[in-house]
Design an enzyme around this catalytic site. Sequence first.
Site, PDB file in Angstrom:
ATOM      1  N   CYS A 103      -6.292  51.902  -0.517  1.00 29.48           N
ATOM      2  CA  CYS A 103      -4.963  52.377  -0.915  1.00 29.48           C
ATOM      3  C   CYS A 103      -5.035  53.510  -1.924  1.00 29.48           C
ATOM      4  CB  CYS A 103      -4.143  51.222  -1.482  1.00 29.48           C
ATOM      5  SG  CYS A 103      -3.727  50.019  -0.228  1.00 29.48           S
ATOM      6  N   HIS A 104      -5.715  53.281  -3.019  1.00 25.42           N
ATOM      7  CA  HIS A 104      -5.725  54.305  -4.066  1.00 25.42           C
ATOM      8  C   HIS A 104      -7.135  54.592  -4.564  1.00 25.42           C
ATOM      9  CE1 HIS A 104      -1.742  52.372  -4.020  1.00 25.42           C
ATOM     10  NE2 HIS A 104      -1.353  53.609  -3.980  1.00 25.42           N
ATOM     11  N   GLY A 105      -8.132  54.173  -3.767  1.00 28.37           N
ATOM     12  CA  GLY A 105      -9.507  54.614  -4.027  1.00 28.37           C
ATOM     13  C   GLY A 105     -10.260  53.910  -5.144  1.00 28.37           C
TER      14      GLY A 105
ATOM     15  N   TYR B 232       6.270  58.309  -5.090  1.00 22.47           N
ATOM     16  CA  TYR B 232       4.941  57.757  -4.842  1.00 22.47           C
ATOM     17  C   TYR B 232       3.870  58.723  -5.348  1.00 22.47           C
ATOM     18  CZ  TYR B 232       1.515  54.983  -2.177  1.00 22.47           C
ATOM     19  OH  TYR B 232       0.473  54.181  -1.796  1.00 22.47           O
TER      20      TYR B 232
END
Lengths: 200, 434
Positions: A164-166, B299
């Site tokens: 998702c965000h590494g 986001y």
Amino acid sequence: MANNETPFDPSLMDDEEPTRRDVILIAAGGFAAIGAAAALWPLLDQMNPDASALSLATTEVDISHVDAGQAITVMWRGKPIFIRHRTDTEIAKAKDTPLSDLPDQLARNANLPEDALADDANRAAKDREPWLVMIGICTHLGCIPKGQSVGDYKGEFGGWFCPCHGSQYDTAGRIRKGPAPQNLAIPPYAFASDTKIKIG
Amino acid sequence: MAHPSTYKPGSRFGAWLDVRLPVARLTHDQFLAYPTPRNLNYWWTFGGILTFMLGVQIATGIVLAMHYVPTAEGAFDSVEKIMRDVNWGWLLRYTHAVGASMFFLAVYIHTFRGLYYGSYKAPREVLWILGVLILLLMIATAFMGYSLVWGQMSFWAVTVITNLFSSLDMVIPGLGTTLVQWIWGGFSVGAPTLNRLYSLHYLLPFIIAGVVVLHIWALHIPGNNNPTGIEVKTARDVVPFHPYYTIKDGFALVVFVLLFALLVFYAPNLLGHPDNYIPANPLQTPPHIVPEWYFLPFYAILRAIPNKLLGVIALFSSIAILFFVPWLDSSKVRSTRYRPIYRWFFWAFVITCVALGYLGSQAPEGSYLVFGRICTFYYFAFFLIVMPVVGLIERPRALPGSITESVLGYDAEQPVGKVPPNPPARARAREKVL
């Protein structure tokens, strides 16, 4: 509150001193406020995990078929639990990492005191060094990191990688890089026998 | 409300009702005779379009709820059943899903219009704040509605967004976890979560409708702002809402609905994600989680900040900051039309928002992350630096004497000396029409 234009019993305005009526008014109002707050509580508390959710709190897992280098994922309280049988190189890699390289230096192990440090011994199973049991939920925003399957990309540190965000975790499940603030959490568990783990 | 009533009952029944429940008087005064600036452009038609979209969403939503099954086992299949078996189900669901996108398209245009023409400035601060509140409620409603499909994107969007609150653990240990488990009704996103999201998704549109009533009330007290940003001075500056703006709003609505229909009938899944046609799987996160297009800028802001708690704070601040806009802007002039310096910053802000939307759809690494941070910086700098400072140093262009003058080039009943000796023929012709 009341101004001259408000139709209001003038006899009440004359009294500078609080009267019996003022006391009754404040007492009644206060009592009603407490009652309203008490009535609100069931409306809010009903949203908390219910009895059936709490009752699912223990799971037993058979790990006899998990060879070194393999990992399995089981469910506990609706969460994935990563159980990894680590290889010697993976253990050595985790042990060689100095604590100062870790963004989160706490073990996050529910079986140890809260201030236990995140060295490999405090992360791995007690007296069973190859085994690593963790809640497989990224501590950033709750995605499931990759790294359980053989073909998965495991990140630069050979542990887990969150798509998702590494965020990247090492072979002891400790956060090494990316936005996640904490090491992967370790649930309360114990070895019931050499081949069985009781989680919860 | 703010203008004298001109209603005259047309029948004996009308007169009878007028002293008992004056709904006809309210309708006449507020929606027919309501004095409206004569110079409103098409950017002002989005209020009506938004009211229409709220109606569409409520109507299609109520009928979809007659077929939807709000359980973890039944939800995804019932959505597919709506698509395949229910009479017109495909039309109702696509209208509702695309309708959410159209609703946000309209609300963003409406908000940028308010920003450009200074519609948040005194005496319209409460009107603006109510508008931001509606935007917040819309965001919550859309998020909950998207979760109900219970596909992979639904499930993981709920997981990621509810986990935002777990960042409170970094303030008071345990608080975030307690709050998140209360929201979930369990130890992870599951059946109880879906049920409550459904309950709230059904409730919130009616709350929105209530705030819309307050929003319109707060509009009708000071009256509409207009492209010049100057106040209505004489009766020549206004026209009755009906027929002038019922027709103009109606025309804009038809054009808007054309675009809406184009998407519903020819590209209903253009704005969606294929991953949401995979049933929710709590053991597997999709490789690339992205929200719907209308949340992408927020986001991108979340992901631009490397710290979890600060990222969440930035995300919420990016919307909350709108509440303070009436007091952040120091300019005495409302309309950006007359603000030569601010205008550049405004359009840079619009481009930044679009850029953030693009960056939000990309993986947060390399140059995307760098640009994401630059854009996030400008997003906040626009409100916190540009708005207070530019208003102080800028010299606005001369304002027209009145709304009428801005339309006709002169104001008909000004003293003779001030009227141009020979007003342009076109302006005279327009005045006749008006």
